[in-house]
Each structure stands twice: as structure tokens, then as C-alpha cells.
Design a protein around this motif. Structure first.
Motif, PDB file in Angstrom:
ATOM      1  N   THR A 155      44.088  37.640  41.320  1.00 41.73           N
ATOM      2  CA  THR A 155      45.195  38.445  40.808  1.00 41.73           C
ATOM      3  C   THR A 155      44.638  39.665  40.087  1.00 41.73           C
ATOM      4  O   THR A 155      43.719  39.546  39.274  1.00 41.73           O
ATOM      5  CB  THR A 155      46.061  37.606  39.838  1.00 41.73           C
ATOM      6  OG1 THR A 155      46.497  36.437  40.523  1.00 41.73           O
ATOM      7  CG2 THR A 155      47.266  38.388  39.362  1.00 41.73           C
ATOM      8  N   TYR A 156      45.209  40.821  40.439  1.00 40.64           N
ATOM      9  CA  TYR A 156      44.792  42.096  39.851  1.00 40.64           C
ATOM     10  C   TYR A 156      45.967  42.759  39.161  1.00 40.64           C
ATOM     11  O   TYR A 156      47.110  42.629  39.601  1.00 40.64           O
ATOM     12  CB  TYR A 156      44.256  43.037  40.943  1.00 40.64           C
ATOM     13  CG  TYR A 156      43.021  42.529  41.622  1.00 40.64           C
ATOM     14  CD1 TYR A 156      41.762  42.879  41.163  1.00 40.64           C
ATOM     15  CD2 TYR A 156      43.127  41.699  42.729  1.00 40.64           C
ATOM     16  CE1 TYR A 156      40.619  42.407  41.793  1.00 40.64           C
ATOM     17  CE2 TYR A 156      41.991  41.217  43.368  1.00 40.64           C
ATOM     18  CZ  TYR A 156      40.743  41.574  42.901  1.00 40.64           C
ATOM     19  OH  TYR A 156      39.617  41.101  43.518  1.00 40.64           O
ATOM     20  N   SER A 157      45.680  43.503  38.107  1.00 35.30           N
ATOM     21  CA  SER A 157      46.702  44.296  37.438  1.00 35.30           C
ATOM     22  C   SER A 157      47.036  45.486  38.327  1.00 35.30           C
ATOM     23  O   SER A 157      46.137  46.192  38.785  1.00 35.30           O
ATOM     24  CB  SER A 157      46.192  44.782  36.081  1.00 35.30           C
ATOM     25  OG  SER A 157      47.059  45.762  35.565  1.00 35.30           O
ATOM     26  N   LYS A 158      48.312  45.694  38.569  1.00 36.89           N
ATOM     27  CA  LYS A 158      48.737  46.829  39.395  1.00 36.89           C
ATOM     28  C   LYS A 158      48.446  48.148  38.672  1.00 36.89           C
ATOM     29  O   LYS A 158      48.098  49.142  39.296  1.00 36.89           O
ATOM     30  CB  LYS A 158      50.229  46.706  39.700  1.00 36.89           C
ATOM     31  CG  LYS A 158      50.676  47.489  40.895  1.00 36.89           C
ATOM     32  CD  LYS A 158      52.117  47.159  41.207  1.00 36.89           C
ATOM     33  CE  LYS A 158      52.402  47.403  42.667  1.00 36.89           C
ATOM     34  NZ  LYS A 158      53.746  47.014  43.040  1.00 36.89           N
ATOM     35  N   LYS A 159      48.550  48.109  37.358  1.00 39.50           N
ATOM     36  CA  LYS A 159      48.390  49.319  36.545  1.00 39.50           C
ATOM     37  C   LYS A 159      46.928  49.756  36.462  1.00 39.50           C
ATOM     38  O   LYS A 159      46.609  50.929  36.660  1.00 39.50           O
ATOM     39  CB  LYS A 159      48.948  49.064  35.151  1.00 39.50           C
ATOM     40  CG  LYS A 159      49.037  50.273  34.280  1.00 39.50           C
ATOM     41  CD  LYS A 159      49.723  49.925  32.975  1.00 39.50           C
ATOM     42  CE  LYS A 159      49.927  51.158  32.121  1.00 39.50           C
ATOM     43  NZ  LYS A 159      50.614  50.843  30.875  1.00 39.50           N
TER      44      LYS A 159
END
Length: 186
Positions: free
Chosen positions: A133-137
Motif C-alpha cells: 500500500t502506497y500513499s497517493k499523495k
């Protein structure tokens, strides 16, 4: 099935071949080896599409209640994050547990291509997989699961008179046969 050329990707010389009795075989020479390869690719594509929120691919590779389940799973993800599904390999080769064909094209005229049969196959997948999971921001990784063993039984379906891919029609659960009423497909 063999007589009416309803075994996916196989044009048998005789419908009475000994290979009829090896539908569960995982050998590369088995009649269902090309189908198993395609089923594994579809399995990987649909899982990647769910993680990536790719509705178009999910709709192309699934139908019915299973498509509804996948779409609900896809849409329930937090939009602030990007998920990446990782396939780490098979613990055991995918295996066709059951295959059946039945007449489902009822027009008085024969189909232009293929046969009048619909074919359904239950395929057992025993894989290792994880999700990152990665931060979209910021694009930084915020979470990762360790590779976990996952065993799934999926029902693949193809209407042999259509030039369309195999689709995932349903899911079965191991050990629940006596408690679950199996749905009628088609």
C-alpha cells in the motif's frame, strides 16, 4: 465434450482418448494444460485489477455475483491509498477440480462459430500473495503484508459459441459443501 470440441484449446483426434480421464492432471501434456495456464493468467489479472481499482478489467474477466463481489471489494478501498497486489508464485500448480459442459445455445440454427455448449470448470489455486500500500499523495509505501498462502476455488465459464475470454463466474469454499447451496450458473 471432446466430441463437440468443447474442451478449451483442444482438437482431439478421438473423443475416446485416455486423456479424458486426466482432467485433474497438472502435467504440461494434459488436455487442460492450456486452459489452466489461461485461468492462472486471468486469476492474476483480476487480482491486480481489484488492487488497482481497474473496473474495466474486472468487468471483462468476471460475471454475475462474482463480478458484484469484486466490484464491491474494489470500491471499498480507501481512495487515499494505492494498492499493489503481488503474486509470489504457486505453492502447488493450479488444478481443474471439476469440468462440465451442457447445451445452452437453444436457437434452431447452429451457432456460426464453436458449439452449442457452455463449459464451466472449477479451478483450485494455491498461491503465495501479498499487497503493498502506497500513499497517493506522497507515493511512499505505508504498508506491506508478508506473502501469505491463499487457497481459492473459482468457477470459470465460457460460452463456446462466443469468441470471448473465459470469465470468473463464482467461488466455492473448501469444506462447506454440505452447508452451501451451490448457485445455478447461466
Amino acid at each position: 465434450m471432446a466430441k463437440y470440441r468443447s474442451i478449451p484449446g483442444v482438437k482431439p483426434k478421438s473423443p475416446w482418448s485416455w486423456q479424458l480421464f486426466s482432467t485433474q492432471s497438472t502435467k504440461p501434456t494434459a488436455w487442460l494444460a492450456p486452459f489452466r495456464q489461461g485461468a492462472l493468467e486471468a486469476y492474476k489479472q483480476v487480482n491486480e485489477a481489484i488492487a488497482a481499482r481497474d473496473e474495466k478489467t474486472v468487468k471483462a474477466l468476471s460475471v454475475g455475483d462474482q463480478q458484484g463481489f469484486y466490484m464491491k471489494l474494489l470500491r471499498s478501498q480507501d481512495p487515499r491509498y494505492i494498492n499493489v497486489w503481488k503474486f509470489h508464485g504457486e505453492r502447488t500448480p493450479c488444478r481443474v477440480v471439476s469440468i462440465r459442459a451442457f447445451e445452452a445455445y437453444f436457437s434452431p440454427k447452429p451457432p456460426r462459430i464453436g458449439s452449442r455448449y457452455a463449459v464451466q470448470a472449477v479451478v483450485r489455486f494455491d498461491t503465495l500473495q501479498s499487497v503493498e500500500t502506497y500513499s497517493k499523495k506522497t507515493g511512499t509505501r505505508v504498508g506491506e503484508t508478508e506473502p501469505k498462502p491463499v487457497v481459492e476455488y473459482l468457477v470459470f465459464q465460457k460460452r463456446m459459441w462466443n469468441d470471448t475470454p473465459w470469465v470468473i463466474r463464482g467461488r466455492l469454499y473448501e469444506g462447506l459443501e454440505s452447508r452451501v447451496k451451490l448457485p445455478q450458473y447461466l
